[in-house]
Design a protein around this motif. Structure first.
Motif, PDB file in Angstrom:
ATOM      1  N   UNK A 182       0.437 -11.307  -3.402  1.00 37.78           N
ATOM      2  CA  UNK A 182       0.044 -10.294  -2.427  1.00 37.78           C
ATOM      3  C   UNK A 182      -0.967  -9.357  -3.086  1.00 37.78           C
ATOM      4  N   UNK A 183      -2.216  -9.419  -2.628  1.00 37.77           N
ATOM      5  CA  UNK A 183      -3.293  -8.600  -3.194  1.00 37.77           C
ATOM      6  C   UNK A 183      -3.671  -7.505  -2.206  1.00 37.77           C
ATOM      7  N   UNK A 184      -3.802  -6.293  -2.694  1.00 39.82           N
ATOM      8  CA  UNK A 184      -4.211  -5.160  -1.872  1.00 39.82           C
ATOM      9  C   UNK A 184      -5.496  -4.586  -2.444  1.00 39.82           C
ATOM     10  N   UNK A 185      -6.508  -4.490  -1.594  1.00 40.83           N
ATOM     11  CA  UNK A 185      -7.780  -3.864  -1.956  1.00 40.83           C
ATOM     12  C   UNK A 185      -7.822  -2.493  -1.299  1.00 40.83           C
ATOM     13  N   UNK A 186      -8.074  -1.458  -2.080  1.00 37.84           N
ATOM     14  CA  UNK A 186      -8.217  -0.112  -1.523  1.00 37.84           C
ATOM     15  C   UNK A 186      -9.698   0.246  -1.587  1.00 37.84           C
ATOM     16  N   UNK A 187     -10.349   0.210  -0.424  1.00 38.66           N
ATOM     17  CA  UNK A 187     -11.787   0.425  -0.342  1.00 38.66           C
ATOM     18  C   UNK A 187     -12.450  -0.770   0.324  1.00 38.66           C
ATOM     19  N   UNK A 188     -13.384  -0.514   1.246  1.00 36.98           N
ATOM     20  CA  UNK A 188     -13.971  -1.599   2.028  1.00 36.98           C
ATOM     21  C   UNK A 188     -15.498  -1.594   1.975  1.00 36.98           C
ATOM     22  N   UNK A 189     -16.059  -1.144   0.858  1.00 35.17           N
ATOM     23  CA  UNK A 189     -17.512  -1.059   0.738  1.00 35.17           C
ATOM     24  C   UNK A 189     -18.136  -2.451   0.690  1.00 35.17           C
ATOM     25  N   UNK A 190     -19.426  -2.502   1.064  1.00 30.56           N
ATOM     26  CA  UNK A 190     -20.168  -3.758   0.972  1.00 30.56           C
ATOM     27  C   UNK A 190     -20.356  -4.174  -0.472  1.00 30.56           C
ATOM     28  N   UNK A 191     -20.331  -3.210  -1.396  1.00 26.46           N
ATOM     29  CA  UNK A 191     -20.595  -3.493  -2.802  1.00 26.46           C
ATOM     30  C   UNK A 191     -19.372  -4.097  -3.491  1.00 26.46           C
ATOM     31  N   UNK A 192     -18.173  -3.608  -3.145  1.00 24.20           N
ATOM     32  CA  UNK A 192     -16.954  -4.058  -3.846  1.00 24.20           C
ATOM     33  C   UNK A 192     -15.919  -4.629  -2.885  1.00 24.20           C
ATOM     34  N   UNK A 193     -15.418  -3.785  -1.988  1.00 24.00           N
ATOM     35  CA  UNK A 193     -14.251  -4.167  -1.186  1.00 24.00           C
ATOM     36  C   UNK A 193     -14.421  -5.431  -0.380  1.00 24.00           C
ATOM     37  N   UNK A 230       1.863  -4.330  -3.513  1.00 19.35           N
ATOM     38  CA  UNK A 230       0.785  -5.102  -4.135  1.00 19.35           C
ATOM     39  C   UNK A 230       1.197  -5.695  -5.478  1.00 19.35           C
ATOM     40  N   UNK A 231       1.123  -7.023  -5.554  1.00 14.71           N
ATOM     41  CA  UNK A 231       1.269  -7.683  -6.853  1.00 14.71           C
ATOM     42  C   UNK A 231      -0.052  -7.631  -7.618  1.00 14.71           C
ATOM     43  N   UNK A 232      -1.153  -7.609  -6.856  1.00 13.93           N
ATOM     44  CA  UNK A 232      -2.491  -7.399  -7.411  1.00 13.93           C
ATOM     45  C   UNK A 232      -3.082  -6.215  -6.663  1.00 13.93           C
ATOM     46  N   UNK A 233      -3.527  -5.192  -7.391  1.00  9.14           N
ATOM     47  CA  UNK A 233      -4.069  -3.988  -6.779  1.00  9.14           C
ATOM     48  C   UNK A 233      -5.494  -3.756  -7.286  1.00  9.14           C
ATOM     49  N   UNK A 234      -6.458  -3.785  -6.361  1.00  8.92           N
ATOM     50  CA  UNK A 234      -7.860  -3.528  -6.682  1.00  8.92           C
ATOM     51  C   UNK A 234      -8.239  -2.219  -5.997  1.00  8.92           C
ATOM     52  N   UNK A 235      -8.689  -1.228  -6.766  1.00 11.84           N
ATOM     53  CA  UNK A 235      -8.978   0.090  -6.201  1.00 11.84           C
ATOM     54  C   UNK A 235     -10.440   0.453  -6.440  1.00 11.84           C
ATOM     55  N   UNK A 279       3.053   6.366  -9.538  1.00  9.24           N
ATOM     56  CA  UNK A 279       4.394   6.037  -9.048  1.00  9.24           C
ATOM     57  C   UNK A 279       4.363   5.080  -7.859  1.00  9.24           C
ATOM     58  N   UNK A 280       3.175   4.936  -7.227  1.00  5.95           N
ATOM     59  CA  UNK A 280       3.046   3.996  -6.117  1.00  5.95           C
ATOM     60  C   UNK A 280       2.942   2.546  -6.603  1.00  5.95           C
ATOM     61  N   UNK A 281       2.547   2.367  -7.842  1.00  3.29           N
ATOM     62  CA  UNK A 281       2.258   1.025  -8.362  1.00  3.29           C
ATOM     63  C   UNK A 281       3.545   0.218  -8.515  1.00  3.29           C
ATOM     64  N   UNK A 282       3.516  -0.988  -8.012  1.00  2.00           N
ATOM     65  CA  UNK A 282       4.680  -1.879  -8.087  1.00  2.00           C
ATOM     66  C   UNK A 282       4.954  -2.276  -9.536  1.00  2.00           C
ATOM     67  N   UNK A 283       6.213  -2.351  -9.898  1.00  4.79           N
ATOM     68  CA  UNK A 283       6.587  -2.833 -11.237  1.00  4.79           C
ATOM     69  C   UNK A 283       6.039  -4.255 -11.436  1.00  4.79           C
TER      70      UNK A 283
END
Length: 288
Positions: free
Chosen positions: A161-172, A206-211, A222-226
């Motif tokens: 389960x991957x979560x991307x925070x940010x939806x820019x054309x450059x990254x997200x 998120x098992x994978x978190x991209x911010x 504290x939001x980050x999953x173990x």
């Protein structure tokens, strides 16, 4: 738990060695040297610093990296004419335009003017479209860097389960495709998610978190999953320091892997630019 640091400096040195070997072989085979041009408009100190970093990386690989300095008061037509000139120069194999550009300059129009087989950053509409159709090796540099670090963890991305925070054309947005291509299940969060109060819930899953938000400490540790893998793309100045978008100290006590800021995504990004350029160089060799 104490996270393993995904060190961008270490990875960049490894990738530089690999690309240098490839370029050396291409030089032997063809007698030609890849040549890239960075268009810099005006006298921007940050542009100079970033450009020098790129040039050092290029020289370590064996690439001829040049600057085209254009005046601050440049018109859009003058910029497009210069891009056209570089497009038509057979000795130039890659072109990019340094950001930010002065007010009144349409960056995307100029980026679209760069022919696809010379588009170093992969930010023209042609290459972005081909990316989503799996028909290009030219990947926007920052998401390519994030993927390289993610893969350096050695963790199988498929099924995560991957979560991307940010939806820019450059990254997200490019990250969505790159993660899907590795068979991750992808969720994209953005300002609307935050206002709805659901951002924390998504991050915790998120098992994978991209911010990539550009807001210092926006994601609380504290939001980050173990056991999560955290790729922090943010680069922010705060109280005289450079920090990321993730609250590093707490997050690193919970995650399995995490990128530092600075020293994570940044050092690898310049190498990914050169990797793109080697692909454009090879394309032009095949077309010759």
């Amino acid at each position: 738990m104490s996270a393993t640091i995904l060190d961008g400096k270490v990875l960049s040195r490894k990738l530089i060695a690999q690309l240098k070997a490839e370029v050396d072989e291409l030089k032997i085979q063809t007698g030609k040297t890849p040549c890239f041009v960075n268009i810099v408009i005006g006298n921007d100190e940050s542009a100079a610093s970033y450009g020098k970093s790129q040039k050092r990386t290029a020289e370590a690989i064996g690439i001829d990296y040049r600057f085209a300095y254009l005046p601050q008061q440049l018109t859009q037509k003058e910029l497009l004419d210069h891009v056209k000139f570089l497009n038509e120069d057979p000795l130039v194999h890659g072109v990019m335009i340094h950001k930010p550009v002065p007010e009144g300059i349409d960056f995307q129009q100029a980026a679209n003017m760069i022919v696809a087989h010379k588009d170093l950053e992969g930010m023209g509409e042609a290459n972005l479209g081909r990316l989503f159709m799996d028909k290009t090796q030219i990947i926007p540099c920052t998401p390519a860097s994030a993927m390289a670090l993610l893969e350096a963890s050695g963790v199988d991305i498929a099924g995560k389960d991957a979560v991307i925070v940010g939806r820019s054309e450059i990254v997200g947005k490019p990250m969505i495709h790159l993660l899907l291509k590795k068979n991750a299940t992808v969720t994209v969060c953005h300002s609307g998610t935050s206002r709805a109060g659901r951002l924390v819930d998504h991050v915790k899953q998120a098992e994978i978190l991209i911010v990539a938000m550009g807001k210092p400490g926006f994601i609380k540790g504290e939001w980050v999953r173990e056991g999560a893998i955290v790729i922090d793309v943010g680069i922010n100045a705060l109280d005289g320091k450079i920090v990321g978008d993730v609250e590093f100290d707490v997050a690193s006590s919970r995650a399995a892997f995490i990128t530092p800021v600075p020293g994570g995504v940044g050092p690898v990004t310049a190498v990914m630019l050169m990797k793109n350029g080697i692909e454009t160089f090879k394309h032009q060799l095949r077309a010759a």
